[in-house]
Design a protein around this motif. Structure first.
Motif, PDB file in Angstrom:
ATOM      1  N   MET A   1       0.841  -1.191   0.000  1.00 55.96           N
ATOM      2  CA  MET A   1       0.000   0.000   0.000  1.00 55.96           C
ATOM      3  C   MET A   1       0.885   1.253   0.000  1.00 55.96           C
ATOM      4  N   LEU A   2       0.484   2.260  -0.763  1.00 56.79           N
ATOM      5  CA  LEU A   2       1.179   3.548  -0.796  1.00 56.79           C
ATOM      6  C   LEU A   2       0.211   4.626  -0.338  1.00 56.79           C
ATOM      7  N   LEU A   3       0.650   5.466   0.590  1.00 52.79           N
ATOM      8  CA  LEU A   3      -0.161   6.600   1.035  1.00 52.79           C
ATOM      9  C   LEU A   3       0.355   7.871   0.359  1.00 52.79           C
ATOM     10  N   ILE A   4      -0.581   8.694  -0.093  1.00 52.33           N
ATOM     11  CA  ILE A   4      -0.232  10.014  -0.631  1.00 52.33           C
ATOM     12  C   ILE A   4      -0.846  11.030   0.317  1.00 52.33           C
ATOM     13  N   PRO A 104       4.715   3.301   3.104  1.00 56.99           N
ATOM     14  CA  PRO A 104       5.380   4.388   2.362  1.00 56.99           C
ATOM     15  C   PRO A 104       4.410   5.567   2.205  1.00 56.99           C
ATOM     16  N   LEU A 105       4.923   6.768   2.339  1.00 58.91           N
ATOM     17  CA  LEU A 105       4.110   7.977   2.237  1.00 58.91           C
ATOM     18  C   LEU A 105       4.830   8.995   1.364  1.00 58.91           C
ATOM     19  N   VAL A 106       4.128   9.507   0.360  1.00 55.62           N
ATOM     20  CA  VAL A 106       4.611  10.618  -0.456  1.00 55.62           C
ATOM     21  C   VAL A 106       3.796  11.831  -0.019  1.00 55.62           C
ATOM     22  N   LEU A 107       4.461  12.939   0.274  1.00 60.25           N
ATOM     23  CA  LEU A 107       3.770  14.104   0.827  1.00 60.25           C
ATOM     24  C   LEU A 107       3.715  15.256  -0.179  1.00 60.25           C
ATOM     25  N   ILE A 108       2.507  15.779  -0.375  1.00 61.18           N
ATOM     26  CA  ILE A 108       2.277  16.925  -1.271  1.00 61.18           C
ATOM     27  C   ILE A 108       1.787  18.090  -0.417  1.00 61.18           C
ATOM     28  N   ALA A 109       2.465  19.235  -0.506  1.00 61.05           N
ATOM     29  CA  ALA A 109       2.017  20.446   0.193  1.00 61.05           C
ATOM     30  C   ALA A 109       1.316  21.361  -0.798  1.00 61.05           C
ATOM     31  N   ILE A 110       0.212  21.933  -0.350  1.00 58.60           N
ATOM     32  CA  ILE A 110      -0.478  22.959  -1.147  1.00 58.60           C
ATOM     33  C   ILE A 110      -0.310  24.268  -0.385  1.00 58.60           C
ATOM     34  N   HIS A 111       0.253  25.254  -1.059  1.00 56.91           N
ATOM     35  CA  HIS A 111       0.601  26.501  -0.388  1.00 56.91           C
ATOM     36  C   HIS A 111      -0.099  27.700  -1.035  1.00 56.91           C
ATOM     37  N   SER A 112      -0.632  28.557  -0.175  1.00 57.17           N
ATOM     38  CA  SER A 112      -1.228  29.835  -0.593  1.00 57.17           C
ATOM     39  C   SER A 112      -0.894  30.882   0.457  1.00 57.17           C
ATOM     40  N   SER A 113      -0.901  32.147   0.048  1.00 56.60           N
ATOM     41  CA  SER A 113      -0.603  33.231   0.987  1.00 56.60           C
ATOM     42  C   SER A 113      -1.732  33.378   2.012  1.00 56.60           C
ATOM     43  N   PRO A 114      -1.440  33.971   3.187  1.00 56.04           N
ATOM     44  CA  PRO A 114      -2.486  34.147   4.205  1.00 56.04           C
ATOM     45  C   PRO A 114      -3.718  34.912   3.701  1.00 56.04           C
ATOM     46  N   LEU A 115      -3.508  35.982   2.952  1.00 53.92           N
ATOM     47  CA  LEU A 115      -4.652  36.770   2.482  1.00 53.92           C
ATOM     48  C   LEU A 115      -5.533  35.951   1.532  1.00 53.92           C
ATOM     49  N   THR A 116      -4.914  35.219   0.621  1.00 55.93           N
ATOM     50  CA  THR A 116      -5.658  34.358  -0.307  1.00 55.93           C
ATOM     51  C   THR A 116      -6.455  33.324   0.483  1.00 55.93           C
ATOM     52  N   ARG A 117      -5.821  32.720   1.476  1.00 56.68           N
ATOM     53  CA  ARG A 117      -6.482  31.685   2.265  1.00 56.68           C
ATOM     54  C   ARG A 117      -7.642  32.252   3.070  1.00 56.68           C
ATOM     55  N   PHE A 118      -7.443  33.438   3.660  1.00 59.40           N
ATOM     56  CA  PHE A 118      -8.501  34.069   4.446  1.00 59.40           C
ATOM     57  C   PHE A 118      -9.737  34.328   3.578  1.00 59.40           C
TER      58      PHE A 118
END
Length: 197
Positions: A1-4, A104-118
């Motif tokens: 098994m693979l975790l993403i 096994p784990l493959v990690l994906i980060a999703i990034h946005s600025s604080p103002l965009t996220r708010f």
């Protein structure tokens, strides 16, 4: 098994993974749903404060990897026959390490600025989202206290989500294609982390 695994601050766009997962017929387990479920189970209303306190209390009761423990139990009880599972909402390095101890784990980060996220959270309007900048900042600091910054910094892939939903989907789609076309490589991925310890 693979975790993403999918990580990122509140409002970064982590739920976009559901759209891409559908295309590849991959199951998604939400760590946030686990916390919201526990909040309701404790007879509390789904407010930003109650959900945040439940997350803190779960960690006090069961350790820093508490949410990962519950998620992995769910996966092993319900999705054992699946070869690839997406875990959405990883919040800490403790959770990353807990998952990697088992699969096994493959990690994906999703990034946005604080103002965009708010702005996104205000528009999303989920019960545990805030329309107050002060409460938003408080939530960000709580998430950073869980060590989410470490998880984001050590991610294998990063999606910068500052423009359209379609752009985010396309970036995620390209990453999943890369992982799926090299699945055996990623299934051996944890071996690297064992060497680095």
């Amino acid at each position: 098994m693979l975790l993403i695994g999918i990580t990122g601050m509140p409002g970064a766009g982590k739920s976009a993974i559901y759209e891409v997962a559908k295309k590849y017929n991959l199951p998604v387990v939400s760590m946030g749903d686990v916390v919201r479920y526990e909040t309701k189970k404790r007879g509390l209303e789904l407010t930003p404060e109650n959900v945040g306190n439940t997350a803190i209390n779960l960690r006090k009761e069961y350790g820093n990897e508490a949410i990962a423990v519950v998620c992995l139990k769910y996966i092993e009880n319900n999705l054992k026959d699946k070869d690839i599972i997406i875990v959405e909402g990883i919040r800490s390095l403790y959770e990353v390490n807990y998952f990697r101890k088992h699969y096994p784990l493959v990690l994906i980060a999703i990034h946005s600025s604080p103002l965009t996220r708010f702005k996104r959270l205000v528009n999303r309007g989920r019960e545990d989202d805030s329309t107050s900048w002060e409460v938003f900042v408080e939530r960000d600091l709580r998430e950073l206290g869980f060590s989410i910054g470490h998880a984001i910094a050590l991610s294998d892939f990063v999606v910068i989500n500052e423009s359209s939903f379609e752009d985010c989907i396309n970036q995620l789609d390209n990453i999943l294609k890369e992982i799926l076309s090299n699945i055996e490589k990623y299934k051996k991925y944890n071996f690297i982390f064992e060497i680095l310890k």
